[in-house]
Write an enzyme that holds these catalytic residues in place. Structure first.
Site, PDB file in Angstrom:
ATOM      1  N   LYS A   6      13.321 -12.038  59.715  1.00 52.86           N
ATOM      2  CA  LYS A   6      11.949 -12.370  60.015  1.00 52.86           C
ATOM      3  C   LYS A   6      11.323 -12.707  58.791  1.00 52.86           C
ATOM      4  CE  LYS A   6      11.063  -8.071  61.146  1.00 52.86           C
ATOM      5  NZ  LYS A   6      12.154  -7.587  61.065  1.00 52.86           N
ATOM      6  N   ARG A  49       4.909  -3.903  66.311  1.00 54.10           N
ATOM      7  CA  ARG A  49       6.224  -3.155  66.315  1.00 54.10           C
ATOM      8  C   ARG A  49       5.995  -2.041  67.498  1.00 54.10           C
ATOM      9  NH1 ARG A  49       8.065  -4.010  60.754  1.00 54.10           N
ATOM     10  NH2 ARG A  49      10.306  -3.520  60.551  1.00 54.10           N
ATOM     11  N   ARG A  59      20.971  -7.059  50.626  1.00 55.66           N
ATOM     12  CA  ARG A  59      19.447  -7.604  50.566  1.00 55.66           C
ATOM     13  C   ARG A  59      19.017  -7.228  48.941  1.00 55.66           C
ATOM     14  NH1 ARG A  59      14.478  -7.445  54.936  1.00 55.66           N
ATOM     15  NH2 ARG A  59      14.716  -4.949  54.801  1.00 55.66           N
ATOM     16  N   ARG A  73      15.778  -2.319  48.206  1.00 54.30           N
ATOM     17  CA  ARG A  73      14.791  -1.277  48.607  1.00 54.30           C
ATOM     18  C   ARG A  73      15.460   0.013  48.918  1.00 54.30           C
ATOM     19  NH1 ARG A  73      11.908  -4.612  53.199  1.00 54.30           N
ATOM     20  NH2 ARG A  73      12.167  -2.663  54.235  1.00 54.30           N
ATOM     21  N   ARG A 127      16.069   2.997  61.141  1.00 52.99           N
ATOM     22  CA  ARG A 127      15.233   2.086  61.448  1.00 52.99           C
ATOM     23  C   ARG A 127      15.802   1.108  62.764  1.00 52.99           C
ATOM     24  NH1 ARG A 127      15.634  -0.895  55.915  1.00 52.99           N
ATOM     25  NH2 ARG A 127      14.314  -2.451  56.807  1.00 52.99           N
TER      26      ARG A 127
HETATM   27  P1  ADP Z   1      12.008  -4.997  57.601  1.00 49.63           P
HETATM   28  O1  ADP Z   1      11.489  -6.368  56.881  1.00 49.63           O
HETATM   29  O2  ADP Z   1      13.545  -4.694  57.419  1.00 49.63           O
HETATM   30  O3  ADP Z   1      12.086  -5.314  59.326  1.00 49.63           O
HETATM   31  P2  ADP Z   1       9.705  -4.171  56.864  1.00 49.63           P
HETATM   32  O4  ADP Z   1       9.563  -4.472  55.497  1.00 49.63           O
HETATM   33  O5  ADP Z   1       8.918  -5.065  57.657  1.00 49.63           O
HETATM   34  O6  ADP Z   1      11.130  -3.827  57.293  1.00 49.63           O
HETATM   35  O7  ADP Z   1       9.098  -2.473  57.090  1.00 49.63           O
HETATM   36  C1  ADP Z   1       9.442  -1.581  56.149  1.00 49.63           C
HETATM   37  C2  ADP Z   1       8.829  -0.067  56.836  1.00 49.63           C
HETATM   38  O8  ADP Z   1       7.439  -0.310  56.736  1.00 49.63           O
HETATM   39  C3  ADP Z   1       9.274  -0.052  58.257  1.00 49.63           C
HETATM   40  O9  ADP Z   1      10.583   0.561  58.142  1.00 49.63           O
HETATM   41  C4  ADP Z   1       8.101   0.918  58.525  1.00 49.63           C
HETATM   42  O10 ADP Z   1       8.208   2.177  58.324  1.00 49.63           O
HETATM   43  C5  ADP Z   1       6.778   0.280  58.181  1.00 49.63           C
HETATM   44  N1  ADP Z   1       6.241  -0.783  58.953  1.00 49.63           N
HETATM   45  C6  ADP Z   1       6.466  -2.140  58.718  1.00 49.63           C
HETATM   46  N2  ADP Z   1       5.629  -2.744  59.607  1.00 49.63           N
HETATM   47  C7  ADP Z   1       5.225  -1.780  60.453  1.00 49.63           C
HETATM   48  C8  ADP Z   1       4.411  -1.520  61.444  1.00 49.63           C
HETATM   49  N3  ADP Z   1       4.037  -2.985  62.384  1.00 49.63           N
HETATM   50  N4  ADP Z   1       4.319  -0.484  62.347  1.00 49.63           N
HETATM   51  C9  ADP Z   1       4.653   0.722  61.896  1.00 49.63           C
HETATM   52  N5  ADP Z   1       5.464   1.031  60.745  1.00 49.63           N
HETATM   53  C10 ADP Z   1       5.838  -0.620  59.856  1.00 49.63           C
HETATM   54  P1  ADP Z   2      13.811  -9.109  57.976  1.00 52.82           P
HETATM   55  O1  ADP Z   2      12.486  -9.502  57.422  1.00 52.82           O
HETATM   56  O2  ADP Z   2      13.910  -9.233  59.610  1.00 52.82           O
HETATM   57  O3  ADP Z   2      14.225  -7.533  57.712  1.00 52.82           O
HETATM   58  P2  ADP Z   2      15.012 -10.564  56.024  1.00 52.82           P
HETATM   59  O4  ADP Z   2      14.360 -12.073  56.255  1.00 52.82           O
HETATM   60  O5  ADP Z   2      14.582 -10.025  54.700  1.00 52.82           O
HETATM   61  O6  ADP Z   2      15.101  -9.776  57.270  1.00 52.82           O
HETATM   62  O7  ADP Z   2      16.754 -10.848  55.932  1.00 52.82           O
HETATM   63  C1  ADP Z   2      17.664  -9.562  55.823  1.00 52.82           C
HETATM   64  C2  ADP Z   2      18.707  -9.907  54.710  1.00 52.82           C
HETATM   65  O8  ADP Z   2      19.556 -10.952  55.557  1.00 52.82           O
HETATM   66  C3  ADP Z   2      18.169 -10.736  53.530  1.00 52.82           C
HETATM   67  O9  ADP Z   2      19.151 -10.232  52.545  1.00 52.82           O
HETATM   68  C4  ADP Z   2      18.375 -12.204  53.943  1.00 52.82           C
HETATM   69  O10 ADP Z   2      18.624 -12.984  52.743  1.00 52.82           O
HETATM   70  C5  ADP Z   2      19.695 -12.258  54.819  1.00 52.82           C
HETATM   71  N1  ADP Z   2      19.382 -13.012  55.827  1.00 52.82           N
HETATM   72  C6  ADP Z   2      18.351 -13.633  56.590  1.00 52.82           C
HETATM   73  N2  ADP Z   2      18.800 -14.669  57.706  1.00 52.82           N
HETATM   74  C7  ADP Z   2      20.038 -14.852  57.411  1.00 52.82           C
HETATM   75  C8  ADP Z   2      21.206 -15.458  58.139  1.00 52.82           C
HETATM   76  N3  ADP Z   2      20.586 -16.207  59.273  1.00 52.82           N
HETATM   77  N4  ADP Z   2      22.471 -15.192  58.011  1.00 52.82           N
HETATM   78  C9  ADP Z   2      22.909 -14.765  56.930  1.00 52.82           C
HETATM   79  N5  ADP Z   2      22.143 -13.520  56.157  1.00 52.82           N
HETATM   80  C10 ADP Z   2      20.715 -13.714  56.490  1.00 52.82           C
END
Ligand code: ADP
Ligand code: ADP
Length: 220
Positions: free
Chosen positions: A18, A93, A132, A165, A176
């Site tokens: 994302k 979410r 990551r 992280r 998660r």
């Molecule tokens: P990822 O990119 O791996 O999906 P995020 O950076 O979006 O993780 O989120 C990290 C953490 O922040 C989540 O595991 C949750 O604890 C909190 N968080 C983020 N967005 C939301 C949301 N929309 N509602 C509730 N908690 C959230």
């Molecule tokens: P999210 O915001 O959904 O948690 P991220 O964009 O941070 O996801 O991506 C999660 C991890 O996977 C990062 O280390 C990123 O560089 C990697 N990644 C993202 N898209 C791809 C893909 N299409 N193929 C392989 N690795 C990816």
């Protein structure tokens, strides 16, 4: 607000890409990327009350309560740079957040253009988590193998330090993913029933996923 605003959601499990795709699209469309996770991390760094509250949940891999999250995102969407739209990354979410978003956009005289759902099998998600790395200053994400920075431990964008992280450690990632299944995945059916869901196979190279999403957005 004018009718040509673009409010898009990037929906998907943790590690689905994302943030990576939102950053790309933000540049392409000239609208801001709004990541609820980044906003929480910013608050934690600045030691705000909201940051202190959110930290307890984030460390456990649980969702921050809806009330706190919705208020934070609503404030962000009212800022000037969101007048032509925004890319929502990690919000909503829960169904309650999705309903609150409709109300926030209505107040702004806008509505959702589309929801892009990124689908990736669980094995790939777990593999991505271990590699990551995130920039401490701008939040840009990298992967040691799939999207390495030009220089080790350094952000290509602003030279910031890259770190892993705490909640990307295996145990928290598992929690998660479970939370995603129970609380967030119902949003797929919710948006599908409204006819605004677009699905993309996220288990392809970053550039390929990016091209598919760009095509989708151009068709909207
Ligand atoms: P990822 O990119 O791996 O999906 P995020 O950076 O979006 O993780 O989120 C990290 C953490 O922040 C989540 O595991 C949750 O604890 C909190 N968080 C983020 N967005 C939301 C949301 N929309 N509602 C509730 N908690 C959230
Ligand atoms: P999210 O915001 O959904 O948690 P991220 O964009 O941070 O996801 O991506 C999660 C991890 O996977 C990062 O280390 C990123 O560089 C990697 N990644 C993202 N898209 C791809 C893909 N299409 N193929 C392989 N690795 C990816």
């Amino acid at each position: 607000m004018a009718n040509n605003t673009r409010f898009l959601i990037l929906l998907g499990p943790p590690m689905s890409g994302k943030g990576t795709q939102a950053a790309r699209l933000s540049q392409l469309l000239g609208i801001p990327q709004i990541s609820s996770g980044d906003l929480f991390r910013e608050n934690i760094k600045n030691q705000t009350d909201l940051g202190r509250e959110a930290k307890k949940y984030i460390e456990q891999g649980d969702l921050v309560p809806d009330q706190v999250t919705i208020g934070m995102v609503a404030n962000r969407l009212q800022e000037k740079d969101c007048r032509s739209g925004a890319l929502l990354d990690g919000f909503p979410r829960t169904l309650a957040q999705a309903e609150a978003l409709d109300a926030i956009l209505e107040d702004l005289g806008a509505r959702l253009s589309a929801v892009i759902s990124i689908d990736v099998p669980e094995d790939s998600l777990v593999e991505r988590a271990s590699g990551r790395r995130i920039c401490r200053s701008c939040g840009q994400s990298y992967h040691l193998v799939f999207n390495p920075p030009r220089e080790m431990d350094t952000c290509d964008q602003d030279g910031g330090e890259l770190y892993q992280r705490e909640d990307d450690k295996p145990e928290t990632v598992r929690q998660r993913l479970a939370v995603y299944q129970t609380q967030t995945s119902p949003l797929i059916a919710y948006y599908k029933s409204r006819g605004i869901l677009r699905e993309v196979n996220g288990d392809q190279p970053i550039e390929v996923v990016g091209e598919v999403i760009t095509r989708m957005v151009n068709e909207i």
